[in-house]
Design a protein around this motif. Structure first.
Motif, mmCIF file in Angstrom:
data_model
loop_
_atom_site.group_PDB
_atom_site.id
_atom_site.type_symbol
_atom_site.label_atom_id
_atom_site.label_comp_id
_atom_site.label_asym_id
_atom_site.label_seq_id
_atom_site.Cartn_x
_atom_site.Cartn_y
_atom_site.Cartn_z
ATOM 1 N N THR A 155 0.809 -1.229 0.000
ATOM 2 C CA THR A 155 0.000 0.000 0.000
ATOM 3 C C THR A 155 0.834 1.268 0.000
ATOM 4 O O THR A 155 0.285 2.361 -0.038
ATOM 5 C CB THR A 155 -0.929 0.017 1.228
ATOM 6 N N THR A 156 2.161 1.146 0.052
ATOM 7 C CA THR A 156 3.028 2.328 0.106
ATOM 8 C C THR A 156 3.963 2.344 -1.095
ATOM 9 O O THR A 156 4.541 1.316 -1.453
ATOM 10 C CB THR A 156 3.864 2.331 1.400
ATOM 11 N N GLU A 157 4.086 3.513 -1.694
ATOM 12 C CA GLU A 157 4.964 3.691 -2.840
ATOM 13 C C GLU A 157 5.922 4.848 -2.539
ATOM 14 O O GLU A 157 5.492 6.004 -2.405
ATOM 15 C CB GLU A 157 4.130 3.996 -4.080
ATOM 16 N N ALA A 158 7.208 4.547 -2.369
ATOM 17 C CA ALA A 158 8.194 5.556 -1.958
ATOM 18 C C ALA A 158 8.354 6.644 -3.019
ATOM 19 O O ALA A 158 8.291 6.376 -4.220
ATOM 20 C CB ALA A 158 9.531 4.894 -1.681
ATOM 21 N N LEU A 159 8.567 7.888 -2.548
ATOM 22 C CA LEU A 159 8.809 9.026 -3.432
ATOM 23 C C LEU A 159 10.196 9.603 -3.164
ATOM 24 O O LEU A 159 10.698 9.529 -2.037
ATOM 25 C CB LEU A 159 7.757 10.125 -3.208
ATOM 26 N N GLU A 160 10.793 10.163 -4.190
ATOM 27 C CA GLU A 160 12.094 10.819 -4.020
ATOM 28 C C GLU A 160 11.869 12.278 -3.626
ATOM 29 O O GLU A 160 12.234 13.208 -4.324
ATOM 30 C CB GLU A 160 12.902 10.720 -5.316
ATOM 31 N N GLU A 161 11.257 12.454 -2.470
ATOM 32 C CA GLU A 161 10.925 13.795 -1.979
ATOM 33 C C GLU A 161 10.942 13.757 -0.460
ATOM 34 O O GLU A 161 10.446 12.807 0.157
ATOM 35 C CB GLU A 161 9.550 14.222 -2.488
ATOM 36 N N ALA A 162 11.494 14.788 0.149
ATOM 37 C CA ALA A 162 11.610 14.841 1.606
ATOM 38 C C ALA A 162 10.403 15.544 2.211
ATOM 39 O O ALA A 162 9.821 16.452 1.610
ATOM 40 C CB ALA A 162 12.884 15.565 2.015
ATOM 41 N N CYS A 163 10.020 15.109 3.394
ATOM 42 C CA CYS A 163 8.918 15.731 4.120
ATOM 43 C C CYS A 163 9.304 17.155 4.522
ATOM 44 O O CYS A 163 10.376 17.371 5.110
ATOM 45 C CB CYS A 163 8.585 14.901 5.360
ATOM 46 N N PRO A 164 8.462 18.163 4.239
ATOM 47 C CA PRO A 164 8.794 19.541 4.613
ATOM 48 C C PRO A 164 8.799 19.782 6.119
ATOM 49 O O PRO A 164 9.330 20.776 6.585
ATOM 50 C CB PRO A 164 7.703 20.363 3.915
ATOM 51 N N LYS A 165 8.217 18.840 6.894
ATOM 52 C CA LYS A 165 8.178 19.004 8.345
ATOM 53 C C LYS A 165 9.375 18.371 9.042
ATOM 54 O O LYS A 165 9.984 18.970 9.927
ATOM 55 C CB LYS A 165 6.893 18.382 8.909
ATOM 56 N N CYS A 166 9.723 17.127 8.631
ATOM 57 C CA CYS A 166 10.766 16.407 9.373
ATOM 58 C C CYS A 166 11.890 15.892 8.486
ATOM 59 O O CYS A 166 12.817 15.254 8.998
ATOM 60 C CB CYS A 166 10.148 15.241 10.143
ATOM 61 N N SER A 167 11.801 16.124 7.188
ATOM 62 C CA SER A 167 12.841 15.752 6.220
ATOM 63 C C SER A 167 12.952 14.253 5.950
ATOM 64 O O SER A 167 13.838 13.823 5.220
ATOM 65 C CB SER A 167 14.218 16.284 6.663
ATOM 66 N N LYS A 168 12.061 13.461 6.517
ATOM 67 C CA LYS A 168 12.060 12.034 6.184
ATOM 68 C C LYS A 168 11.406 11.839 4.810
ATOM 69 O O LYS A 168 10.667 12.700 4.347
ATOM 70 C CB LYS A 168 11.306 11.237 7.251
#
Length: 765
Positions: free
Chosen positions: A583-596
């Motif tokens: 159900t999860t598909e990884a993205l090459e983008e960092a979270c704007p809140k925590c950088s994960k």
């Protein structure tokens, strides 16, 4: 007293056949299937030769009791269930159940088959009975076992890895793959610009276009001209060279024939009914079933069409002769080809003993039956009748012309047209198309000779962009299922219904769009069960089932070849694949809140982008949003009527709605779209107005504007006319297939109803 018992599946069919047979026969219905696999694990036992555990279907018990009672006075039992594998299996199950109860004793049981419900066909079938076909029964048992093994192993896997309540099937999964892959192809599509150049010509009373096919000695292809400046340069050069006229370089004339389409089989009937009538596959088959089983024609119950589950285009010789005689009488002897038309079945494993779908008698033309049929029945019968008649008529003849014209030494243009010389079969029926062509096939061109100058009105440039492949409609999906060999014609309607019922796909402007859940289920199956959703694998399995039905293969080895690798794959996936993997598909983008890292995840309302650090980080945004989380969309000029806070447009399970920004302190909500006013005063409170609203399931209804203070509502459109019978302040417009549109009193205890057409005519007088 009856000495013979004949058992069919449907009570409508029993009613029709009962009128054909004498007093020695009693005709009863099994009401479909009488037993099925037990609805739990272990119904099919691979460890013991795929032994199958059946149990009677509860709803069939009273029908079996009626059959058992009739058996006491019966000498011979005839099993006359449908003439296909499923019908053969129902006959076998009936025989097994009755034998297990000790009801058959020494009574002979015989199988009879007919493909049309007419007195002649039924009588002929009874004169030529046979035994139940073990091969057909085994083929159906193998199909049922495969579907059970796939469903009972894949569906629980989906519950664990994706979401409860989901299902996967042997044929529904490849069908879902078709729809999802088409959607992904559309999303990947990048439009390309190209330009066309067309001359507008005028000659006497004719105005016609000609497209550029050559420029400066180079052939013009689709992408020869890709921008406006190039198109303008070409146009200027051509105008300068033409000097106001194009010269005819070549005129090619020839005659073209077009032959009629073959009579309907199940798949082509579903496709054509979708194109021309807007019917779903399920609706088409339901109406066809009614026409097959029998319609009351003035006190006589008559089956109007032959069996509607068939993949053979063959017609019986006596039917062909009747059709040819009818064509000669109705349309003239010149409309009959010298020899009867014989069509070849395209399906590799067509059951040639079957016929195509045709009227049981071509003499029953649609116009004479219209009053006895519902509107939908009349439309479908008209389609079947016309297609059948046209299939035995002469070809259509066209005069075609292709004219090549020169613009000096700069370029060449081509004008094409055709004229229908002899309509032939087209006078009765013409096959529909899935995608309309831009070409004007019936354009008539003037009589031109080589060397003649044709006045040029203008040369026009037109910008185009390539378009992605279209989404599947019901017609094109059925066509694709047939081409890939996914399922069989009799299963197409149930495949499509299952995909919609599971909410794997939705219909948008009559085209199938996969839902987020549908995409994830498809991704899971294609990644981890690649072989089993492969189109060729599915088609080969269908071929093996057909081989079983022909007695060429044993059913147990077919199941053994399938089961071992499939079970191994299920166990391996269960152990090694986590729910997050699915159900999860990884993205090459960092979270704007925590950088994960961010990932596409599946929630209750579909897919969204969320932080992989959840629950420590709660950042989310819509899948469509490309950057920072968008601020809530405010409703301008209004505040919450309950707490005066700002109103916002929110997203819910059933779409967008207006809600209070102070939620959950204030729970005020209202629909985003303002209900339509009807101008009819509520008859109950006499203060509010009846408004047109839409239920959560999309059905229209009409309720009081003072809801929830006043809860009066009706399903049908209201009229500001009092009921002449009981005096209730309003009437409603109700439309049914049988009775058409009527003005009815919404109070059931009143029962007033009158034809809306009759009242309109009375008012006009």
């Amino acid at each position: 007293m009856s000495h013979y018992l004949l058992i069919v599946e449907s009570p409508a069919k029993a009613k029709t056949i009962n009128k054909y047979l004498g007093k020695d026969f009693q005709v009863l219905a099994s009401y479909g299937h009488v037993r099925d696999l037990i609805p739990k694990e272990g119904a099919v036992d691979p460890a013991h030769g795929f032994a199958m555990k059946y149990e009677p279907i509860a709803r069939s018990s009273k029908h079996l009791d009626a059959i058992a009672k009739a058996l006491e006075k019966t000498d011979i039992v005839y099993l006359a269930t449908d003439p296909d594998r499923e019908g053969e299996a129902i006959s076998w199950h009936l025989q097994q159940l009755l034998a297990d109860k000790g009801l058959l004793k020494d009574k002979p049981v015989q199988r009879v088959v007919f493909h049309e419900i007419t007195q002649r066909a039924v009588a002929e079938a009874i004169q030529h009975p046979r035994d139940i076909s073990t091969d057909l029964v085994n083929a159906q048992q193998a199909r049922r076992a495969l579907d059970y093994l796939v469903g009972f192993n894949l569906s629980p896997l989906l519950w664990r890895k994706v979401r409860r309540g989901l299902s996967a099937g042997r044929v529904q999964s490849p069908a879902l793959r078709l729809i999802v892959e088409r959607e992904e192809e559309i999303e990947r599509f990048e439009a390309r610009e190209y330009w066309s150049v067309q001359a507008q010509l005028a000659m006497e009373t004719h105005r016609f276009p000609a497209r550029l096919i050559q420029f400066d000695g180079e052939k013009i292809e689709q992408f020869s001209i890709t921008d406006q400046s190039s198109a303008e340069r070409v146009r200027s050069r051509l105008l300068e060279a033409a000097q106001g006229a194009l010269s005819v370089e070549q005129v090619l004339r020839k005659q073209k024939r077009r032959n009629p389409a073959a009579p309907f089989i199940t798949s082509t009937l579903q496709q054509e009914a979708a194109r021309k009538l807007g019917f779903t596959a399920k609706r088409t088959m339901q109406i066809a079933q009614q026409l097959y089983e029998g319609i009351d024609l003035g006190g006589e119950q008559v089956g109007l069409i032959t069996y509607m589950r068939t993949d053979s285009v063959a017609l019986a010789q006596d039917a062909v002769q009747e059709i040819r005689t009818f064509i000669g009488d109705r349309y003239g002897a010149d409309q009959i080809p010298a020899q009867p038309r014989v069509y070849k079945t395209r399906a590799k494993n067509a059951q040639e003993a079957h016929e195509a779908i045709r009227p049981t008698s071509v003499e029953r033309d649609p116009d004479t039956l219209r009053r006895a049929l519902s509107p939908d029945q009349a439309k479908l019968y008209d389609l079947i009748w016309k297609r059948t008649v046209a299939s035995q008529m002469v070809h259509a003849t066209y005069d075609t012309v292709a004219i090549t014209l020169k613009a000096g030494d700069a370029g060449q243009f081509r004008a094409t047209g055709q004229t229908l010389v002899h309509p032939g079969f087209i006078a009765v029926y013409q096959e529909g198309r899935d995608e309309q062509s831009d070409e004007d096939e019936n354009r008539e061109l003037p009589a031109l000779a080589e060397g003649q100058a044709v006045p040029l009105e203008d040369i026009q440039n037109e910008q185009h962009f390539t378009e992605p492949p279209p989404r599947f409609s019901e017609a094109t999906l059925v066509k694709a299922l047939e081409e890939f060999g996914i399922g069989r014609p009799s299963t197409y309607a149930s495949i499509i219904s299952t995909l919609q019922d599971r909410e794997y796909v939705v219909l948008d402007r009559k085209r199938f769009v996969p839902t987020d859940v549908g995409r994830i289920v498809n991704r899971f199956l294609t990644q981890h069960f690649t072989q089993y959703v492969d189109y060729q694998f599915t088609a080969r399995l269908e071929d093996q089932l057909d081989a079983i039905s022909r007695g060429e293969r044993d059913w147990v080895p077919v199941l053994e070849d399938f089961w071992a690798p499939f079970k191994h794959r299920v166990d391996e996936t269960l152990e090694n694949v986590s729910r997050a993997d699915v159900t999860t598909e990884a993205l090459e983008e960092a979270c704007p809140k925590c950088s994960k890292p961010l990932a596409i995840r599946l929630g209750r309302r579909g897919r969204f982008i969320g932080c992989s650090g959840y629950p420590d980080c709660d950042y989310t945004r819509n899948l469509e949003d490309k950057g920072e989380e968008a601020p809530p969309e405010r409703v301008e000029g209004r505040v919450c009527p309950e707490c005066s806070s700002a109103l916002e447009i929110k997203h819910g399970r059933y779409g967008k709605f207006i809600g209070c920004s102070s939620y959950p302190k204030c729970k005020h909500i209202e629909p985003l779209v303002k209900p339509l006013e009807t101008g009819v005063t509520c008859p109950e409170c006499k203060e509010g107005e009846l408004l047109q609203r839409k239920s959560r399931y999309g059905k229209l209804f009409y309720s009081c504007s003072r809801y929830p203070t006043c809860k009066y509502a009706v399903w049908n459109p209201p009229l500001a006319e009092p009921c002449p019978q009981c005096g209730w302040p309003i009437l409603t417009l109700k439309t049914t297939k049988r009775r058409g549109t009527e003005k009815v009193c919404p109070r059931k205890e009143c029962g007033y109803a009158v034809s809306a057409e009759d009242t309109a005519l009375a008012n006009a007088d």
